[in-house]
Motif scaffolding. Structure first.
Motif, PDB file in Angstrom:
ATOM      1  N   VAL A  68      32.508 -30.129   3.926  1.00 17.84           N
ATOM      2  CA  VAL A  68      32.919 -29.686   2.471  1.00 17.84           C
ATOM      3  C   VAL A  68      34.249 -30.427   2.499  1.00 17.84           C
ATOM      4  O   VAL A  68      34.708 -30.765   1.511  1.00 17.84           O
ATOM      5  N   ASN A  69      35.109 -30.082   3.607  1.00 16.77           N
ATOM      6  CA  ASN A  69      36.317 -30.657   3.598  1.00 16.77           C
ATOM      7  C   ASN A  69      36.831 -30.540   4.922  1.00 16.77           C
ATOM      8  O   ASN A  69      35.801 -30.520   6.001  1.00 16.77           O
ATOM      9  N   ASP A  70      38.318 -30.906   5.391  1.00 20.71           N
ATOM     10  CA  ASP A  70      38.687 -31.011   6.849  1.00 20.71           C
ATOM     11  C   ASP A  70      38.339 -29.667   7.496  1.00 20.71           C
ATOM     12  O   ASP A  70      38.401 -29.746   8.734  1.00 20.71           O
ATOM     13  N   ASP A  71      38.462 -28.635   6.759  1.00 23.50           N
ATOM     14  CA  ASP A  71      38.045 -27.392   7.281  1.00 23.50           C
ATOM     15  C   ASP A  71      36.932 -26.729   7.410  1.00 23.50           C
ATOM     16  O   ASP A  71      36.667 -25.946   8.398  1.00 23.50           O
ATOM     17  N   ILE A  72      35.964 -27.054   6.345  1.00 18.87           N
ATOM     18  CA  ILE A  72      34.741 -26.334   6.403  1.00 18.87           C
ATOM     19  C   ILE A  72      33.762 -27.643   6.787  1.00 18.87           C
ATOM     20  O   ILE A  72      33.488 -28.580   5.973  1.00 18.87           O
ATOM     21  N   VAL A  73      33.186 -27.386   7.927  1.00 17.13           N
ATOM     22  CA  VAL A  73      32.220 -28.308   8.387  1.00 17.13           C
ATOM     23  C   VAL A  73      30.982 -27.381   8.807  1.00 17.13           C
ATOM     24  O   VAL A  73      31.161 -26.596   9.590  1.00 17.13           O
ATOM     25  N   LEU A  74      29.757 -27.709   8.369  1.00 14.14           N
ATOM     26  CA  LEU A  74      28.516 -27.172   8.630  1.00 14.14           C
ATOM     27  C   LEU A  74      27.501 -27.889   9.504  1.00 14.14           C
ATOM     28  O   LEU A  74      27.383 -29.264   9.154  1.00 14.14           O
ATOM     29  N   ASN A  75      27.471 -27.766  10.955  1.00 13.92           N
ATOM     30  CA  ASN A  75      26.315 -28.518  11.377  1.00 13.92           C
ATOM     31  C   ASN A  75      24.759 -27.887  11.313  1.00 13.92           C
ATOM     32  O   ASN A  75      24.682 -26.786  10.895  1.00 13.92           O
ATOM     33  N   VAL A  76      23.912 -29.142  11.324  1.00 15.45           N
ATOM     34  CA  VAL A  76      22.495 -28.607  11.090  1.00 15.45           C
ATOM     35  C   VAL A  76      21.822 -28.196  12.622  1.00 15.45           C
ATOM     36  O   VAL A  76      21.815 -28.844  13.494  1.00 15.45           O
ATOM     37  N   ALA A  77      21.376 -27.046  12.117  1.00 18.92           N
ATOM     38  CA  ALA A  77      20.711 -26.391  13.518  1.00 18.92           C
ATOM     39  C   ALA A  77      19.405 -26.657  13.680  1.00 18.92           C
ATOM     40  O   ALA A  77      18.921 -26.879  14.953  1.00 18.92           O
ATOM     41  N   GLN A  78      18.655 -26.726  12.671  1.00 20.76           N
ATOM     42  CA  GLN A  78      17.375 -27.206  12.546  1.00 20.76           C
ATOM     43  C   GLN A  78      16.810 -27.803  11.519  1.00 20.76           C
ATOM     44  O   GLN A  78      17.322 -27.200  10.227  1.00 20.76           O
ATOM     45  N   VAL A  79      15.923 -28.551  11.308  1.00 23.90           N
ATOM     46  CA  VAL A  79      15.454 -29.259  10.019  1.00 23.90           C
ATOM     47  C   VAL A  79      13.793 -28.994  10.183  1.00 23.90           C
ATOM     48  O   VAL A  79      13.068 -29.501  11.183  1.00 23.90           O
ATOM     49  N   ARG A  80      13.069 -28.306   9.205  1.00 27.20           N
ATOM     50  CA  ARG A  80      11.723 -28.285   9.153  1.00 27.20           C
ATOM     51  C   ARG A  80      11.122 -28.571   7.878  1.00 27.20           C
ATOM     52  O   ARG A  80      11.967 -28.592   6.903  1.00 27.20           O
ATOM     53  N   THR A  81       9.796 -29.071   7.844  1.00 30.51           N
ATOM     54  CA  THR A  81       9.076 -29.471   6.762  1.00 30.51           C
ATOM     55  C   THR A  81       8.507 -28.304   5.968  1.00 30.51           C
ATOM     56  O   THR A  81       7.748 -27.338   6.434  1.00 30.51           O
ATOM     57  N   ARG A  82       9.011 -27.951   4.779  1.00 29.79           N
ATOM     58  CA  ARG A  82       8.333 -26.897   3.912  1.00 29.79           C
ATOM     59  C   ARG A  82       7.232 -27.272   3.323  1.00 29.79           C
ATOM     60  O   ARG A  82       6.011 -26.548   3.109  1.00 29.79           O
ATOM     61  N   ASP A  83       6.930 -28.346   2.490  1.00 31.98           N
ATOM     62  CA  ASP A  83       5.782 -28.976   1.986  1.00 31.98           C
ATOM     63  C   ASP A  83       6.002 -30.195   1.999  1.00 31.98           C
ATOM     64  O   ASP A  83       6.769 -30.990   1.990  1.00 31.98           O
ATOM     65  N   GLU A  84       4.849 -30.905   1.501  1.00 33.24           N
ATOM     66  CA  GLU A  84       4.356 -32.394   1.369  1.00 33.24           C
ATOM     67  C   GLU A  84       3.526 -32.466   0.433  1.00 33.24           C
ATOM     68  O   GLU A  84       2.640 -31.986   0.196  1.00 33.24           O
ATOM     69  N   ARG A  85       3.496 -33.895  -0.118  1.00 29.75           N
ATOM     70  CA  ARG A  85       2.581 -34.568  -1.205  1.00 29.75           C
ATOM     71  C   ARG A  85       2.846 -35.902  -1.120  1.00 29.75           C
ATOM     72  O   ARG A  85       3.490 -36.480  -1.551  1.00 29.75           O
ATOM     73  N   GLY A  86       1.523 -36.520  -0.829  1.00 30.65           N
ATOM     74  CA  GLY A  86       1.681 -37.868  -0.779  1.00 30.65           C
ATOM     75  C   GLY A  86       2.747 -38.471   0.304  1.00 30.65           C
ATOM     76  O   GLY A  86       2.815 -38.144   1.439  1.00 30.65           O
ATOM     77  N   ARG A  87       3.727 -39.247  -0.421  1.00 31.61           N
ATOM     78  CA  ARG A  87       4.908 -39.870   0.420  1.00 31.61           C
ATOM     79  C   ARG A  87       5.996 -39.025   0.566  1.00 31.61           C
ATOM     80  O   ARG A  87       6.898 -39.200   1.413  1.00 31.61           O
ATOM     81  N   LEU A  88       5.912 -37.706  -0.167  1.00 30.21           N
ATOM     82  CA  LEU A  88       7.050 -36.818  -0.259  1.00 30.21           C
ATOM     83  C   LEU A  88       7.036 -35.782   0.429  1.00 30.21           C
ATOM     84  O   LEU A  88       5.894 -35.099   0.604  1.00 30.21           O
ATOM     85  N   GLN A  89       8.161 -35.157   0.962  1.00 32.61           N
ATOM     86  CA  GLN A  89       8.248 -33.955   1.631  1.00 32.61           C
ATOM     87  C   GLN A  89       9.468 -33.072   1.228  1.00 32.61           C
ATOM     88  O   GLN A  89      10.458 -33.618   0.938  1.00 32.61           O
ATOM     89  N   LEU A  90       9.372 -31.813   1.122  1.00 26.24           N
ATOM     90  CA  LEU A  90      10.182 -30.955   0.950  1.00 26.24           C
ATOM     91  C   LEU A  90      10.718 -30.259   2.261  1.00 26.24           C
ATOM     92  O   LEU A  90       9.883 -29.678   3.054  1.00 26.24           O
ATOM     93  N   ARG A  91      12.121 -30.708   2.629  1.00 22.52           N
ATOM     94  CA  ARG A  91      12.473 -30.139   3.934  1.00 22.52           C
ATOM     95  C   ARG A  91      13.728 -29.096   3.735  1.00 22.52           C
ATOM     96  O   ARG A  91      14.333 -28.989   2.923  1.00 22.52           O
ATOM     97  N   GLU A  92      13.718 -28.552   4.913  1.00 24.08           N
ATOM     98  CA  GLU A  92      14.829 -27.269   4.791  1.00 24.08           C
ATOM     99  C   GLU A  92      15.775 -27.464   6.031  1.00 24.08           C
ATOM    100  O   GLU A  92      15.398 -27.561   7.209  1.00 24.08           O
ATOM    101  N   ALA A  93      17.064 -27.494   5.803  1.00 23.76           N
ATOM    102  CA  ALA A  93      18.045 -27.537   6.828  1.00 23.76           C
ATOM    103  C   ALA A  93      18.809 -26.438   7.049  1.00 23.76           C
ATOM    104  O   ALA A  93      19.592 -26.006   6.219  1.00 23.76           O
ATOM    105  N   ALA A  94      18.582 -25.872   8.330  1.00 21.58           N
ATOM    106  CA  ALA A  94      19.318 -24.365   8.415  1.00 21.58           C
ATOM    107  C   ALA A  94      20.818 -24.866   9.291  1.00 21.58           C
ATOM    108  O   ALA A  94      20.933 -25.649  10.010  1.00 21.58           O
ATOM    109  N   VAL A  95      21.787 -24.461   8.386  1.00 27.27           N
ATOM    110  CA  VAL A  95      23.137 -24.873   8.933  1.00 27.27           C
ATOM    111  C   VAL A  95      24.051 -23.572   9.407  1.00 27.27           C
ATOM    112  O   VAL A  95      23.655 -22.572   9.225  1.00 27.27           O
ATOM    113  N   MET A  96      25.130 -24.003  10.076  1.00 28.72           N
ATOM    114  CA  MET A  96      26.034 -23.015  10.661  1.00 28.72           C
ATOM    115  C   MET A  96      27.232 -23.579  10.786  1.00 28.72           C
ATOM    116  O   MET A  96      27.427 -24.829  11.060  1.00 28.72           O
ATOM    117  N   PRO A  97      28.480 -22.885  10.655  1.00 29.91           N
ATOM    118  CA  PRO A  97      29.819 -23.418  10.565  1.00 29.91           C
ATOM    119  C   PRO A  97      30.121 -23.912  12.075  1.00 29.91           C
ATOM    120  O   PRO A  97      29.605 -23.426  13.045  1.00 29.91           O
TER     121      PRO A  97
END
Length: 272
Positions: A68-97
């Motif tokens: 977000v800026n120099d002070d607020i940085v969020l690391n991605v702890a996990q990425v998982r697929t929520r749904d998919e259709r054809g070539r497309l996927q809805l994905r969810e990234a769990a974040v933490m400071p």
């Protein structure tokens, strides 16, 4: 006529192949599309936040950090697929400071609408996330004896507590009223939060303080495809927060809507 059949068959085959190529290319994303997030949370819930995006199923590109800026940085702890259709996927990234130092010392609320995303393949991109509000850790002016809290996937929830001293509930509000006031109904001790005759609500020591909510959007309402973390706050006559409850709603964007949602975000016609 029979001698023309090979040509006709070839033309049909080419047309079919061309249609498949067009369909495949119409779903091709050069980079992920991020959903709109409407979050209002306290700092202690920031490590439980999820960010949603749509990408191609065959893409190996994944976000590993949101800055977000120099002070607020969020690391991605996990990425998982929520749904998919054809070539497309809805994905969810769990974040933490990366560090919670800034949040431990936070005195004023933070608000941000975009972040710079760093991906596993080296891409760096600035994206719109919606609107995210982070408050300092909630400090209630009153002592409440917690009793229960529950929520359901159908957009309903309830909670209850007991007050430990005489209090007056002057008002009840929720996040983003300009966007969602027609979609949320909140009851506090059986009284609607929009009932001006119900407040102020005076409670004596030992009285119950509880409520319930219904948060629902019509099937044709594109707001269903946003992600929400909403605060329900009860305040006294001086504006101090007496109690806080949260509504967490994941996007109702299922496989059959992914292609239409991508078209909508790209400026195409709505097909929902």
């Amino acid at each position: 006529m029979k001698k023309h059949w090979p040509w006709i068959f070839s033309l049909l085959l080419i047309a079919s192949w061309g249609g498949n190529v067009w369909y495949y290319e119409s779903q091709k994303l050069e980079k992920p599309i991020y959903l709109e997030h409407y979050y209002e949370i306290s700092t202690d819930l920031l490590s439980h936040m999820s960010i949603y995006f749509i990408t191609n199923r065959d893409s190996e590109r994944e976000p590993y950090q949101f800055r977000v800026n120099d002070d607020i940085v969020l690391n991605v702890a996990q990425v998982r697929t929520r749904d998919e259709r054809g070539r497309l996927q809805l994905r969810e990234a769990a974040v933490m400071p990366v560090s919670d130092q800034i949040f431990r010392n936070l005195e004023n609320s933070l608000r941000f609408e975009q972040a710079t995303v760093y991906y596993s393949d080296g891409l760096v991109d600035t994206v719109s996330l919606g609107e995210i509000i982070v408050h300092p850790r909630s400090q209630s002016e009153y002592d409440l004896e917690f009793s229960f809290s529950s929520s359901s996937s159908n957009g309903t929830g309830r909670w209850g507590s007991t007050v430990q001293e005489d209090i007056t509930v002057a008002s009840v509000t929720h996040s983003f009223p300009e966007l969602l006031s027609d979609s949320i109904d909140i009851l506090v001790n059986g009284k609607s939060y929009v009932d001006t005759t119900a407040f102020p609500l005076t409670l004596n020591k030992g009285d119950p303080l509880g409520g319930s909510y219904i948060f629902q959007l019509d099937n044709e309402d594109v707001r269903r495809f946003h992600a929400y973390q909403l605060m329900i706050t009860m305040k006294d006559e001086q504006g101090h927060i007496i109690n806080v409850q949260y509504i967490n709603e994941q996007p109702q964007l299922y496989d059959e809507h992914l292609r239409s949602y991508v078209r909508l975000r790209k400026g195409g016609e709505r097909e929902l």
